[in-house]
Motif scaffolding. Structure first.
Motif, PDB file in Angstrom:
ATOM      1  N   GLY A  25      68.304  47.176  40.879  1.00 27.04           N
ATOM      2  CA  GLY A  25      67.012  47.838  40.817  1.00 27.04           C
ATOM      3  C   GLY A  25      66.492  47.864  39.402  1.00 27.04           C
ATOM      4  O   GLY A  25      66.768  46.976  38.605  1.00 27.04           O
ATOM      5  N   ARG A  26      65.758  48.900  39.094  1.00 31.51           N
ATOM      6  CA  ARG A  26      65.180  49.013  37.759  1.00 31.51           C
ATOM      7  C   ARG A  26      66.262  48.936  36.696  1.00 31.51           C
ATOM      8  O   ARG A  26      67.299  49.565  36.808  1.00 31.51           O
ATOM      9  CB  ARG A  26      64.435  50.341  37.645  1.00 31.51           C
ATOM     10  N   THR A  27      66.034  48.127  35.709  1.00 35.52           N
ATOM     11  CA  THR A  27      67.025  47.932  34.661  1.00 35.52           C
ATOM     12  C   THR A  27      67.300  49.242  33.932  1.00 35.52           C
ATOM     13  O   THR A  27      66.381  49.968  33.579  1.00 35.52           O
ATOM     14  CB  THR A  27      66.532  46.887  33.650  1.00 35.52           C
ATOM     15  N   PHE A  28      68.538  49.548  33.786  1.00 36.19           N
ATOM     16  CA  PHE A  28      68.885  50.719  33.003  1.00 36.19           C
ATOM     17  C   PHE A  28      70.123  50.386  32.194  1.00 36.19           C
ATOM     18  O   PHE A  28      70.889  49.500  32.531  1.00 36.19           O
ATOM     19  CB  PHE A  28      69.151  51.937  33.909  1.00 36.19           C
ATOM     20  N   ARG A  29      70.264  51.108  31.123  1.00 37.41           N
ATOM     21  CA  ARG A  29      71.424  50.918  30.275  1.00 37.41           C
ATOM     22  C   ARG A  29      72.414  52.025  30.584  1.00 37.41           C
ATOM     23  O   ARG A  29      72.130  53.193  30.394  1.00 37.41           O
ATOM     24  CB  ARG A  29      71.017  50.921  28.809  1.00 37.41           C
ATOM     25  N   SER A  30      73.567  51.602  31.072  1.00 38.83           N
ATOM     26  CA  SER A  30      74.562  52.563  31.500  1.00 38.83           C
ATOM     27  C   SER A  30      75.413  53.032  30.327  1.00 38.83           C
ATOM     28  O   SER A  30      75.843  52.219  29.514  1.00 38.83           O
ATOM     29  CB  SER A  30      75.450  51.949  32.581  1.00 38.83           C
ATOM     30  N   TYR A  31      75.661  54.324  30.265  1.00 36.86           N
ATOM     31  CA  TYR A  31      76.594  54.857  29.289  1.00 36.86           C
ATOM     32  C   TYR A  31      77.990  54.946  29.894  1.00 36.86           C
ATOM     33  O   TYR A  31      78.981  54.638  29.229  1.00 36.86           O
ATOM     34  CB  TYR A  31      76.149  56.247  28.825  1.00 36.86           C
ATOM     35  N   VAL A  54      82.173  50.330  25.552  1.00 38.38           N
ATOM     36  CA  VAL A  54      83.467  50.181  24.879  1.00 38.38           C
ATOM     37  C   VAL A  54      84.613  49.937  25.848  1.00 38.38           C
ATOM     38  O   VAL A  54      85.674  49.462  25.435  1.00 38.38           O
ATOM     39  CB  VAL A  54      83.781  51.417  24.004  1.00 38.38           C
ATOM     40  N   GLY A  55      84.413  50.269  27.112  1.00 41.91           N
ATOM     41  CA  GLY A  55      85.445  50.024  28.112  1.00 41.91           C
ATOM     42  C   GLY A  55      86.564  51.044  28.145  1.00 41.91           C
ATOM     43  O   GLY A  55      87.550  50.848  28.857  1.00 41.91           O
ATOM     44  N   SER A  56      86.425  52.139  27.409  1.00 39.50           N
ATOM     45  CA  SER A  56      87.468  53.155  27.446  1.00 39.50           C
ATOM     46  C   SER A  56      87.407  53.898  28.777  1.00 39.50           C
ATOM     47  O   SER A  56      86.349  54.011  29.387  1.00 39.50           O
ATOM     48  CB  SER A  56      87.324  54.123  26.279  1.00 39.50           C
ATOM     49  N   THR A  57      88.562  54.384  29.204  1.00 33.57           N
ATOM     50  CA  THR A  57      88.688  54.924  30.557  1.00 33.57           C
ATOM     51  C   THR A  57      89.402  56.277  30.574  1.00 33.57           C
ATOM     52  O   THR A  57      90.108  56.641  29.628  1.00 33.57           O
ATOM     53  CB  THR A  57      89.479  53.957  31.443  1.00 33.57           C
ATOM     54  N   ALA A  58      89.204  56.975  31.667  1.00 31.48           N
ATOM     55  CA  ALA A  58      89.916  58.230  31.900  1.00 31.48           C
ATOM     56  C   ALA A  58      90.183  58.362  33.392  1.00 31.48           C
ATOM     57  O   ALA A  58      89.428  57.813  34.216  1.00 31.48           O
ATOM     58  CB  ALA A  58      89.109  59.419  31.403  1.00 31.48           C
ATOM     59  N   TYR A  59      91.253  59.080  33.736  1.00 29.06           N
ATOM     60  CA  TYR A  59      91.662  59.219  35.126  1.00 29.06           C
ATOM     61  C   TYR A  59      92.050  60.654  35.428  1.00 29.06           C
ATOM     62  O   TYR A  59      92.537  61.383  34.559  1.00 29.06           O
ATOM     63  CB  TYR A  59      92.877  58.330  35.404  1.00 29.06           C
ATOM     64  N   ALA A  60      91.888  61.021  36.678  1.00 28.16           N
ATOM     65  CA  ALA A  60      92.455  62.275  37.147  1.00 28.16           C
ATOM     66  C   ALA A  60      93.970  62.130  37.169  1.00 28.16           C
ATOM     67  O   ALA A  60      94.502  61.041  37.411  1.00 28.16           O
ATOM     68  CB  ALA A  60      91.933  62.587  38.552  1.00 28.16           C
ATOM     69  N   ASP A  61      94.663  63.224  36.928  1.00 28.81           N
ATOM     70  CA  ASP A  61      96.128  63.174  36.911  1.00 28.81           C
ATOM     71  C   ASP A  61      96.688  62.663  38.238  1.00 28.81           C
ATOM     72  O   ASP A  61      97.718  61.988  38.267  1.00 28.81           O
ATOM     73  CB  ASP A  61      96.693  64.566  36.612  1.00 28.81           C
ATOM     74  N   SER A  62      96.008  62.967  39.323  1.00 29.41           N
ATOM     75  CA  SER A  62      96.508  62.601  40.653  1.00 29.41           C
ATOM     76  C   SER A  62      96.521  61.104  40.907  1.00 29.41           C
ATOM     77  O   SER A  62      97.217  60.634  41.813  1.00 29.41           O
ATOM     78  CB  SER A  62      95.683  63.300  41.727  1.00 29.41           C
ATOM     79  N   VAL A  63      95.760  60.332  40.122  1.00 29.44           N
ATOM     80  CA  VAL A  63      95.683  58.894  40.350  1.00 29.44           C
ATOM     81  C   VAL A  63      96.191  58.088  39.169  1.00 29.44           C
ATOM     82  O   VAL A  63      96.298  56.863  39.255  1.00 29.44           O
ATOM     83  CB  VAL A  63      94.242  58.454  40.687  1.00 29.44           C
TER      84      VAL A  63
END
Length: 129
Positions: A25-31, A54-63
């Motif tokens: 859809g409408r172009t947007f820049r994702s953070y 930057v590709g940095s990630t975070a996860y819930a402890d359960s996963v």
């Protein structure tokens, strides 16, 4: 902006699934783009998030250690690779996007649903025991 999630299904415990969420859809820049899930009768909960540039990630402890989030910038798509699935992973999984215009947040804030500007429809993941 539309977020289209896919890849859900029925899998046995210990199995794997890969979810995809494509933005169009409408172009947007994702953070950042994130995954949340909601099991029947439960509150929606954070699963994982990736900061787009930057590709940095975070996860819930359960996963943590079982799920991996990644993105394809050219395809505007975020993925959630889910391994060693458990019956308690059964839920509707939804993807969400926070635009760059909405500003920078730390991972703690990005674990909250209110941090996101756009949401996709959910895809059902059912893990049988």
């Amino acid at each position: 902006v539309q977020l289209q999630a896919s890849g859900g299904g029925l899998v046995q415990a210990g199995g794997s699934l890969r979810l995809s969420c494509a933005a169009s859809g409408r172009t947007f820049r994702s953070y950042a783009m994130g995954w949340f899930r909601q099991a029947p009768g439960e509150e929606r909960e954070f699963v994982s998030v990736i900061k787009w540039n930057v590709g940095s990630t975070a996860y819930a402890d359960s996963v943590k250690g079982r799920f991996t989030i990644s993105r394809d910038i050219a395809k505007n798509t975020v993925y959630l690779e889910m391994n060693s699935l458990r019956p308690e992973d059964t839920a509707v999984y939804s993807c969400a996007a926070r635009t760059l215009r909405s500003g920078i947040l730390d991972f703690k804030s990005l674990s909250g649903a209110s941090a996101y500007d756009y949401w996709g429809q959910g895809t059902l993941v059912t893990v049988s025991s």
